[in-house]
Every structure is written in C-alpha cells, then in structure tokens.
Design an enzyme around this catalytic site. Structure first.
Site, PDB file in Angstrom:
ATOM      1  N   VAL A 125       0.866  -1.179   0.000  1.00 31.24           N
ATOM      2  CA  VAL A 125       0.000   0.000   0.000  1.00 31.24           C
ATOM      3  C   VAL A 125       0.906   1.233   0.000  1.00 31.24           C
ATOM      4  CG1 VAL A 125      -1.701   1.298   1.321  1.00 31.24           C
ATOM      5  CG2 VAL A 125      -1.813  -1.214   1.284  1.00 31.24           C
ATOM      6  N   TRP A 126       0.796   2.134  -0.985  1.00 31.92           N
ATOM      7  CA  TRP A 126      -0.131   2.172  -2.102  1.00 31.92           C
ATOM      8  C   TRP A 126       0.441   1.486  -3.349  1.00 31.92           C
ATOM      9  CZ3 TRP A 126       0.717   7.691  -0.366  1.00 31.92           C
ATOM     10  CH2 TRP A 126      -0.208   8.079   0.624  1.00 31.92           C
ATOM     11  N   VAL A 146       2.649   3.612  -5.563  1.00 26.61           N
ATOM     12  CA  VAL A 146       3.815   4.200  -4.908  1.00 26.61           C
ATOM     13  C   VAL A 146       4.696   3.089  -4.318  1.00 26.61           C
ATOM     14  CG1 VAL A 146       4.579   5.699  -3.011  1.00 26.61           C
ATOM     15  CG2 VAL A 146       2.620   6.379  -4.437  1.00 26.61           C
ATOM     16  N   CYS A 147       4.242   2.523  -3.210  1.00 27.05           N
ATOM     17  CA  CYS A 147       5.074   1.577  -2.459  1.00 27.05           C
ATOM     18  C   CYS A 147       5.295   0.283  -3.237  1.00 27.05           C
ATOM     19  CB  CYS A 147       4.440   1.292  -1.113  1.00 27.05           C
ATOM     20  SG  CYS A 147       4.110   2.812  -0.205  1.00 27.05           S
ATOM     21  N   VAL A 148       4.419  -0.032  -4.165  1.00 25.14           N
ATOM     22  CA  VAL A 148       4.619  -1.200  -5.028  1.00 25.14           C
ATOM     23  C   VAL A 148       5.294  -0.771  -6.330  1.00 25.14           C
ATOM     24  CG1 VAL A 148       3.498  -3.085  -6.273  1.00 25.14           C
ATOM     25  CG2 VAL A 148       2.626  -2.372  -4.039  1.00 25.14           C
TER      26      VAL A 148
END
Lengths: 210, 210, 210, 210, 210, 210, 210, 210
Positions: C113-114, C117-119
C-alpha cells in the site's frame, strides 16, 4: 516534423462509417443509443466541415440488422455509400477497399457497430496493409462492456489508435484562429451537452452585463 | 543507475498545467469537479515545494471556456503564464514550446482539461520530439470515462507514463529523511482526505496517552 | 523450456510485502480493507507453504502510517523484517536491496500500500535492474480506482507482470498431484469465500450420500 | 398556513451535529470523506448565517473514535458542545436533551456518523417525543450503502424527513430578495463545486462583455 | 495476404474449453453464471458449425470443483475429452498437449474458469511455444473484476489476443454469402438476447406487411 | 417512555437465524459471501453477549441447499436448533413458532437467506400476529439487488423495521459506560474492518507517545 | 369510478416547469444533461398535444443560474411565463400561485432543477393545500443521487406521486384508438431512443416484405 | 389466521402477463433482456404448476411493439389471450377486466413491459377496485432504473406489494413436503442459474461418494 506526425492529419484522412443500423443498435450495451447516434452524426459533420471524404456501408440492410439510422445521410451529403455482398468485414468487400484506395489517403478513421467486429476487423486488416487507423470508440457500440474492453486491448496492441468523437473534433479543428471558427464552435455545442449549456450561460451573462 | 532512471526525476522536470478553466470543468464527467480542483492545486504545491518550474496556459479564457480556476495562481507564485493564439494544443503555440525549452529540462509533467485533447495532444507531440512525459490522470478531466480510457490507452501505447497526483507527490518527495519533511507531510493531508483524518486521530491519540 | 519460463517459478522467487500498515489502509479506496487484509495473509501463507523467502518492511510505523497489520507476522514465521530510514521506495533503502540480493533469487513478487507508490516504485526500479517482477494487485491498495488503473498501465508497459492473489496461489501450487495437496486446498478455501462454501456443500453432500 | 408548515421553519430549528469524529470517518463507505466534511462545515455555516442554535457532541473522543474534525468548531463560533458519558445515542444523555429543550425549539436537524446509529437513534427517540426531525443524509456517513439505505427506510417510515445539505441551504435561504443574499450565494458556491465554477464563468463573461 | 493474417483463421484453429465446472462457477464474480454458460455453449456450437476441433478437460471433477456443466457435451458431439492428472494448467498435462498437437493446427482459442489461471496459464505457455492464441473473455470467468482485468493486461502484454464470444462468431462466420448462412444467423439469435428479439420483431413486421 | 420504545429492547428480543446454508450462499448476489458470513457470526456474538435467546434452523440441509455455515454454531453456544419438515417459511413450522413463544419475548430479530423468502415470509407472518420485527439486511442475502430492494420495500410498508448488523450492535450496546464495555469494543473491531485498523493505529500511536 | 381516479387525469392537470436553467444544469449529477433536456422538451410537447396548460418560471435568470434552456419555449407555444421576485420556491411567489389557480385545475405535474428544492418545495406546499401532485423525476435533476433519493423518499412519504416522462406520456395518451394516435406515436420515438430505432427497423422490414 | 393472510394465496390468484413484446423489450434498460425473458417464462410455469389461471395480452402486436416473445405461449398451455383495442392499460379494456372477474379470484399477480406503465396502470386501477395486487419487478422491464424506482415507490405507497420471480416461486411452493416437490425443485434450477450449478455439484458429489 515529429510533433506533427504524432497527431491526426485531416488532409490524409478518410472517414469510414460501418453498419450504423437500427437493428444492430438494439444489441448495443456499452453506450446509450442516443449518445451513439449523436456522436455518429457529429463525426459525419466534422468530416464534412474539414473536407474529409466519407465512405459508409451497411450489413444486410433489408434483414433484421435494419436500415442505416435515418438522420445520418442528411448530415453527410458528400458521403459515398458502398453496398456489400454479405461480408461481415467491409475490408473483405473489394468495392469498399477500392473506394478507400481511390481517395489516395492513408489515414483511416473508423466507427461502427459492433466495435469488436465491424470496426475491429477492417481496422486490423487495413492496419496490416499499412494504413494508419484511428477507431472512434463512442461512435461505435458493442454487445457488452467486456466486448469493447477486449476490442480496445486487441486493437491497441496491434497499433491501432483509440479515440473518441470529441477528440476527433479537436484533432481536426486544431485552432480557433481560422476563418470557420464559429462553425467549429457550434459542433462542440452539438456534441457535448454540457458545453451547449455553458455557451448559453455565457451568452446570457454577456447580455446581462450590457 | 538503472533503478534511478526508472522513476521520475524532479530536477529534470517541468510542470505544465493546461486549460484548467471553469467552463471546461462543467463538461468533465470522469472525475468530480471538487477532486479535480483539489488535485490540481496540490500538484502546483508539489512543484513549488520541489522547485520544479511551472508553466500554465488557457484556451480562449474570455470565451465560454471560462477563466483559469481562481485558487490556482495563488498556489503557484513562481508559475509562468503563456497566452495562446487559438491553438487547441499548447504544443502548437511557439511561445509555449519556447518557454518549455528555456527551462533546459527534458521531463514534462502534464495535466489539464480535456485529458484526451489538451493533455494528450501536447503529450504525444512532445514525446515525439524526445521528451519524457508523465500525464497526471486525476488532475485532468474529460467528457466521459470512455474518453479518458481511450486516452490512457493511446498515450500508454505511445510511451507516455500515466500517473496520479498522489503518485507524483511520493515520486517527488522520495524520503522522509529530509529537512522539509513536515511540509511534505502536510501535502499528503491536504491531498488525501482520509490521510488528513488519520493524522488528526494520530495526534489526538498521542495527546490522550500523555 | 519456453512453456515453463512463461509462468512463475516459485524456486526463483522472493515475496516482498511493503507497507501493509493500518494508517495507510484507511486511505485505500480501490478494494475493501477486509479483502486486502485477507489477501495479504493468504499471500504470506502461500509463500510459507512453498518455501519462498519473505521480506517485509514498513514506512514510518511510529507515525500516522500506523503499525503493520497485526495478524500478518503470525502468518509468516519465516519472514525477515527490514526497517527503513524514511525512504518512500523500499528499493531506495540499501538494507532492503541487500536482503533481496542475499536470497540469490531473481523473481520478485510484490504487494503493498499504495499500489502506485510503495509497489510501483520498487517494481520499476528492480525491473530496471534485471529482476522479473510480479505485482499482486488485490493484496495491494490505492487511494482511488483511477490511481491503481494508472499504476497497472504504467507497470505493464514497463514489462512488469500484474497478477492477483488467487493467481499466485495457483501459479505456485501447479498440481494437485503432490503430497501436500490438502494444505493447498485449504488455502483456496481460506482465500476465496465462495470456494469455502463449495467445499462445505461438497462434504455434506458426500456424508448425506452414505 | 398549510403551505408554510409543509416546509422547514428555521425559526423553530436547532442543528444537532453528532459524532463527526476522525476515527469514525475512516469507517464511512457511503459517501467520500471529503464530501462529508465539506457538507458538515456548510451545514454549520448555514445555521450560523440563519441564527439557528447549534449543539454538537462526540462519542468517546479520547478513544479510537477520534477527535471532532478540526475545521468544524471554527465554522460555528456560536455552537455549544455537550460531553457525553458513554451513551451511544446522544438522546440517552440527559445533558444533551436538556440543552435541546433549553432552546425552546421543536424542529431538530440532525447529521452525524453513523447515519443508522448516531443519527437514527436520537432521531427516532426525539420524534417519538413529539419533535419534528430532519436528517441530513450527506452530512452523515455509514459503514455501507446498504446500512444507510436501511436507515433511510426506517426513519422515513417513522415520520422523519430525509434531506441533503443543499436542500437545507435552500430551505433556510428561501429567497434572494433579502439583505444578506450575497452571503447565501457564497454558501452555494462553497457547497456545490460545479456552482462555484458556474459563478466564476459568469463573472468572467460579464467582465469580458464590458 | 496481410489483411487475412490479421484476423482469425478457422481452418488453423482448435477450441480448448478448460474447466467449465459447476463448483468453480460458484466462485465467478466478473460475469453472471447464466451468461457464462450460454456463451460457452455458443462457442462450442460455433466450432461445431465451422468444423473446428474441440478439446475439453476438467480439473478434479470428482472433487469440490464439480462436474463439467451438463449441457456442454451435448452441444459439441465431436469434442474430445482429455482427463488430467491433477495439473492446474492443462498445458502441464502431456496428454492434453499431445491432443492439441495431433490436430496439426497452430491457432488456439481458449476459454475457461478461472480466466487468470486455467486460461492464462496454458495461453501463456502455448504462446511461448509458438502458437497464436485467442482467449475468449466472456466464455471465461474469474473470482473478481480485478483478477480478470489483471489477466487481460498480462496476456495482452504477452502477445495473446483477447476476444469475446460474439467476436469469435463473426470472425468465424465472415460472410452471409455462404450456403449455411441461416445456421449462422440462428447462432447470433441464440447468443445475443437482443438480437433474438430483433429477429422476432422483423419476422412479425414482414408478416404484418403482407 | 416514548423515546425508549422507539428503539430496540434487547430484553424483549429473540434472534432468529434462518437458513444460513452454504448451497444457498452460492446464489446470493446482493452482498459478498464473506461479508454475509462475517455479519452473521457477529450477530450471533452480539446476542450471546447480551443474553438474547437465539433460535436457528435450516431448509433441507441434506439436499443441495447445503449445511449451516460451519463457523456459526461455535459462535453461539446457547443457540437452539429447530429442524423443519420441508416448510419454506420457518413460521409455517409449529415447532419453530413454539420455540419462539416459549421465550415469552415479543421482539424478533431476523436474518437469513434469501431475504425476500426465508426472512420476509416469517417476518410478515410474525408481524401480522403482533410481534415487533427487525430484519437485518446485511446478515441476509438474496439472488439479486432487485430482489432485496423489493423485499425491503414490501417489509417496510408492512411495518417491519429494516436494520443492518452494525446498527443492531449499537442498538444492543447502547452505552460505553458498562462493565463489559471492552467486550463490546472488540465486537466493533471484528465487524467493521476499518474500525479494526483504526483501533490498531490508535494503540500504536499511544505506545509511540510514551 | 375508482379505477379512473387511481390514474392521472389530463383534463384536470397543469404542467409546471421550474427553473430549467443552463447554469443550474451544470450542477446536475443524477441524470445526464442531454437526457434531462430531451425529457423536459418531451414533457412540454405532451402537454401541448393534450391541451394541458403549461406555466414555467426561472430563478434569477440574469445571474449565474443562467437562462431557460433555449429549445424549451419553442416546444410549448401555449405556455405562460411567470417571473419571480427572488423566491426559491415558486409557490412562495403570489403571481405563480395565482396563475395556477386561474386554470381552475387541481392536479399539478411538476419538474425542475433541483429536484429536492425547486420541485420538492412547491410540491410539498401545493400538496398541503389540497392539490394532487405528480413529480417527473427524469425531467428534473439534482446535485447528487443521494439528494434525489432523499427527495423521492420525502415526497412519497408526504403523498406526492413520483413518475417519469415516459409514464406521463402513456398516462396522458391512454389509448391508440384515437384520431391523433400518430402524433402520440412520434412522441414515443422522440422520447425513447431505442423506440425510435425499433420504429425505423419496423418500417424497413415492412418495405422489404413488399 | 393472520399469519396466513400476510402471505400470497395461490388459490385466490390470477397471473396477468402484460405486453411481453419483442419491440418493447428493446427499450428495456433496468434488467437484461435474457433475465427478463427467463423470469417471465418461469413465472408462467409457476402458475401452470400451481393451477393459477393465466391471462395475457399485447399492445398493438402488429405494430412496432412487436409480437409476444415466442417461447411464452408454449410455457403456459392453459393461458387465455385477450386482445385489446388500443388501450395502453389493460384495465381500460372491458374484455380483459371481464376475463379477470370470470375467475372469481381477488389476488392479482402482474408483470409486464413497461413496469411504470403496462404494469403500474392496471395495478393501481385494480387495487383501487379492491383487488390485492402483487407486481413482479424482475419479470417486468422499464426504460430506465429511474423509471422503475419511481414506479416501485408509487405502487408501494398505493398499497401494491412488490416481489420478484423467485419470491413468487417460494410463496407459491411453500413446502418441500408435498407430492410434486421434484417439479418445484426443477423450477428453482431453471430460474436461478447458480442454483442449477449447486444442484449439479450436489449430484456429482453424491455419485462420487458411492
């Protein structure tokens, strides 16, 4: 230059309207019939206004597929009708391809019912033969959202360019700094219902200011 | 290194805000007007905070398209306005392209109304001329979901990179381990309504614990 | 052979769980929080069952972003936690990249998550450095459907492979003809609510037949 | 006369804002958090503008339910806060009922989180004791659409009147032929995002006409 | 010629129906079970009508996955059933691949449950081995829209061609100018509910005209 | 007093759980199966916690309708099971009605599958015989949204009170000022996924503050 | 007799069109602007065709609310315009009520923008004074679906009868066995886009049969 | 007794099927045409199975409205057809009312196209004359969701009882403890697609157990 070639060139284009027939309209579920008809008429007017040749055709218009929508021919007096001999894809009909080739143009704008059939088949075929192809998704219709989503993915992967009617209007129009600007303005109002309201409000506000 | 080049580089970027005008807002149907305005303001603040140059423009702002949204200029004191001479695509305007080139930067972040027109046209043109282009989908708006879906497919196929405002915030921010971290934190709260509530709850929970 | 390489290879894989934190969950709008948590736990159990190394991390877990969801660590006893120093992208953290490299594996499965972004950030970075990357869309979450749609398009265009949790389960499981088949069966029931009901009905029908 | 009694009477009304707390906001799924907050603030301003007494309260504001949304108190300087002693329904709290009775008014306007609990319970109780009750659906929020649909049906069947914030604005405003008309106009622009854009366009059109 | 190769060639095709089982149907959430069953039967009839070989298989049909949908075998008397030995992907089963190879054909049309597993796995594998692969999205089903969206993106990126049942009907049919045109017409009526009604209306209108 | 009678009285209530069977679950389309199961278990725990008698039953549990969901009995150790003799409406079964009457209570809370059948029939019948009836819409399920919308309208018009599980929790709980408050708090976290995350964030924020 | 009184009586009716203004149209989110305009024009033509008196009005037409939609007056040559003096509810304007009373009719058909304000207020007031009131939901518009749902519930609970434009057409038309049947038929084609296509198909099928 | 009167009494009922015509089907947008046809056939079979008299009619079947759906008459051999003389509401046709009265029954079950016209008009008229009326919402169709929502509200407020086909099946069936239980079971499988799959799975599970 590169920037110019990245966009649509009206001077190289032909508009192909494929099987906008009242029987087929009844099977369309990914767009409302009223929007589909309005967008198709607008597309025809855009081409007329820009001097883009128009070729249209129908699939078995005396059968259940029904006649071409009645208001379309009047909106495009310069258009040429090509009858088919039963072919599902207009590109399988020699007369149709011959008419396209006679224009000498290499950019094709296609719309029709069904998107995944009457549009996608000739689009894929013409693209394979070297044409640059734009498909107008909202002047086309299909039996389900899943069907037009699959068609969009299939055509995009093949190099075909997906657009909508309003995009074609702007991509043909290109500038307000031209003698026929007012005619283009009225096409926006006709095509986009909210734009019509915006224009009415604007006119009244200016009258009230005086 | 490769990993770095895979992401956005704020130091090579220019933010282009295209035709965020109140008349055009009325025709937007793929995102709510309140979200569109809030996202656009946030995008401007991100650029200001990161020292990214901002260029903005409008299409016929004295006509029905209406003025630039009123709260935008105040949010970006460093921004440069370029007037157009009727061109639909800002990239067709020589002054606009000149202003972009003057920055010496090669990464363009674009947002505007309509996505498939005012964003897609210059995005496709600039990309064809060698720029790296990011388009911010939720700081842009279009007349239908079908229109922005088609624009997303068209631009992605051409090599343009689709993002949303919150992604641009994180991709510019990159780390909490920086002196201005608090300013970045407040941008998240301003942009994401739920994040604001999370922060309020957090602060109160800590006060209650003491 | 080619057929094998077209699919996921569990023996070359590492599972990376990124920022599954309770504060961030509150901002997720493209999937329900209950599905997101259940899918993440299932993903962890799949990796445990298949002997896939798991690395997880959090972004500022003492701040508003909140702690890692409480039920996750218990579901993955073998997992390694890597603390970050403020970096938004875990790939910007040297310890994290070092931990990945220490596994000697070249296929990365990412969720978090998100999504955009984080992925997406570490996915794009790791892919640029030569890793094969799968992103698990429904064990990830984002602030809007528009955001995860844009992330899906961006990542797919870059060569990253989008999947969902159930796909990862099947792509790891591969055959019922294995000693631990029953354990895999129970993972399907845990992950897919309707499959659980199908299994209960099946068991009762067999009992009733006797 | 009958026509007058069919509508809302601001001179007999009290506005009750119930549990607009940041922790509860995170559980709301039938309206976006940004709309919910904006509508609640607008409701407070309507009451201030019309001289309607405002009473507000919170449920366990030092616990996970979180504090009252931070921008609300500033929007309603005349409002009275009543602390509760753990009661879920504010009508179960003697101080709250006493504060309502002290106003001498018999028409209650209620909004809060959750619709089916913090709004519906006191609405049903006060209605049973003879009050005329309006509930403002979009300045309230609930855990699901199914929950607020059921609450709407339950309350309507009991004789409670469902409205939305914009309706309360108009039903309080009643006429543009009043000295404070401009203040009312600005409330519409603040509450309805499209109305704000309409007004900006109008102003510019008039300027351009001069 | 190029145009021909751009479309589906029925004379080179095999239809593969994968795991259309009643237990798995209960887990499908991206299409209604009634549409899924109807589309699958129609696909079988299209292949029968065109002389396209059909191979079908099931995953653990004596377990919770359940039996093949009962009406399918009757709709495809020429179809060959291949039993699997527990493999999730039919392409991991040597007998299945052998049966496909025995046809000597290189174009595969696949449909099944789940799209992202039972369809995507063999599709990706066969494509990697040189087959041209079409996947029929609406004769397939998956546990969520997010799952089939991810599968569509993954397969399209890999070079697999997404279609829907109605598209396969038209792409096989190709022209009304053939001796068995009436049989094809009745397949449209069976597949598209609105087309059936159009045909009934057409017939009655012609009777009434006489 | 009137205010009290306007709300639910746990001391006069019986909870009736009707046909929560795994075969019927497969036909539910107005709520997800995972939510339906979670809500039903929560409802049982609410009744256990409040000392509300629970009676449950099944329709032909050895046939295709399937067994009662496996986790339900364990959640309600005090519940009484009543077997039926083929009656679709539990109120047509004399043993069931006898069990209800034996409690001496006059307020019935009903949930089950299908809403418009297994819930609506006994709800309408019991209401006609003088009971006060609450139906819990989201611990029930039906074959379509159209079906549960019609059932909601039919039952509301007949005087039955529609609620959802979270409402029943609050309407039973009534105040945090009670010795067993912590047990009620944990029921909210179990029932509302976002509330669980809010609580986890709250706890961590307090720990971090120390 | 009773059966007759249960339906609409055109001979006792007046049509009231309230604030169909282009500025207000921009704020409508529960129906598309194109449908709203088309339905309003159709409603006017129905009244003209049936000899039902029409009264229309606008709210501050020189301000941001904008002018009456331009195509409306031409569609209803017999209509009477009543100017207001700033009142939000037309029923608060003495001239308007006087014009209604002058018709001597007691059944009012109302449509306008916004549903919950400009329609609901006069509808509730007139109903309170003894009029039978029908409100035409799809020739009206509101700022959100939540707003028109609340208005529908409020008005229905008060005894007002909700209908849609097509219902009013049929309820006025009543029989095809009348001299002006063809005129009524063309109104259906104008109002319902699919009906227009059905009629075109029908006509062509009959021509083809000859 | 009261409980019995609260539900449908098949022995007092007549089924009225109104204008299920293929031209009108093309205008239906609140339910899919395939569901509408399947539900209507199921409703006819329920009545046949229960010995409920059936009367059906059509509106101008030689015109664009089209013929009765072809599969309906075969499903109800006992049904009586009544021709109309142009009346939109069947209750305005003396022959139709006479046929209803000849049955001596006082409970009417109505379904048809359009819901708000061909169903609502006779429903309201018959109810006004003392009949108990059930309307089957999903064996009826209308031009929009807004139209059938308004019709549902209007009819419910008037005392008409809204149901769906599956509810009518259960409310007629009432118990599995009857000699013809198997025939009723097969109607559920025919009507509810998932129930058919459940039954197939059940049968196979029992076979596998032996």
């Amino acid at each position: 230059k590169a920037a110019n070639e990245a966009l649509f060139d009206p001077n190289d284009a032909v508009l192909l309207l494929l099987d906008h027939q009242t029987g087929l309209f009844q099977t369309v579920n990914d767009i409302s019939v009223s929007e589909l008809r309005a967008n198709t008429v607008a597309l025809a007017k855009i081409a007329e206004q820009a001097g883009i040749p128009i070729i249209y055709t129908a699939s078995e218009p005396n059968g259940p597929n029904g006649p071409i929508m009645e208001e379309l021919p009047a909106a495009m007096p310069s258009a040429q009708y090509v009858a088919r001999k039963g072919e599902v894809s207009s590109w399988d009909n020699a007369d149709f391809v011959k008419a396209v080739k006679a224009t000498g143009r290499k950019t094709l704008v296609m719309a029709g019912v069904w998107t995944s059939v009457c549009v996608a088949f000739p689009a894929l075929q013409a693209h394979a033969e070297g044409y640059k192809v734009f498909t107008v998704m909202d002047a086309s219709g299909d039996v389900s959202k899943m069907a037009s989503d699959a068609a969009l993915a299939r055509m995009t992967a093949a190099g075909i360019i997906p657009v909508t009617t309003n995009t074609m209007l702007s991509e043909t129009h290109r500038t307000w700094n031209r003698p026929d600007a007012a005619k283009w303005g009225s096409l926006y109002s006709e095509l986009v219902p909210e734009y019509r309201a915006v224009t009415e409000s604007y006119t009244r506000a200016q009258e009230a200011a005086k």
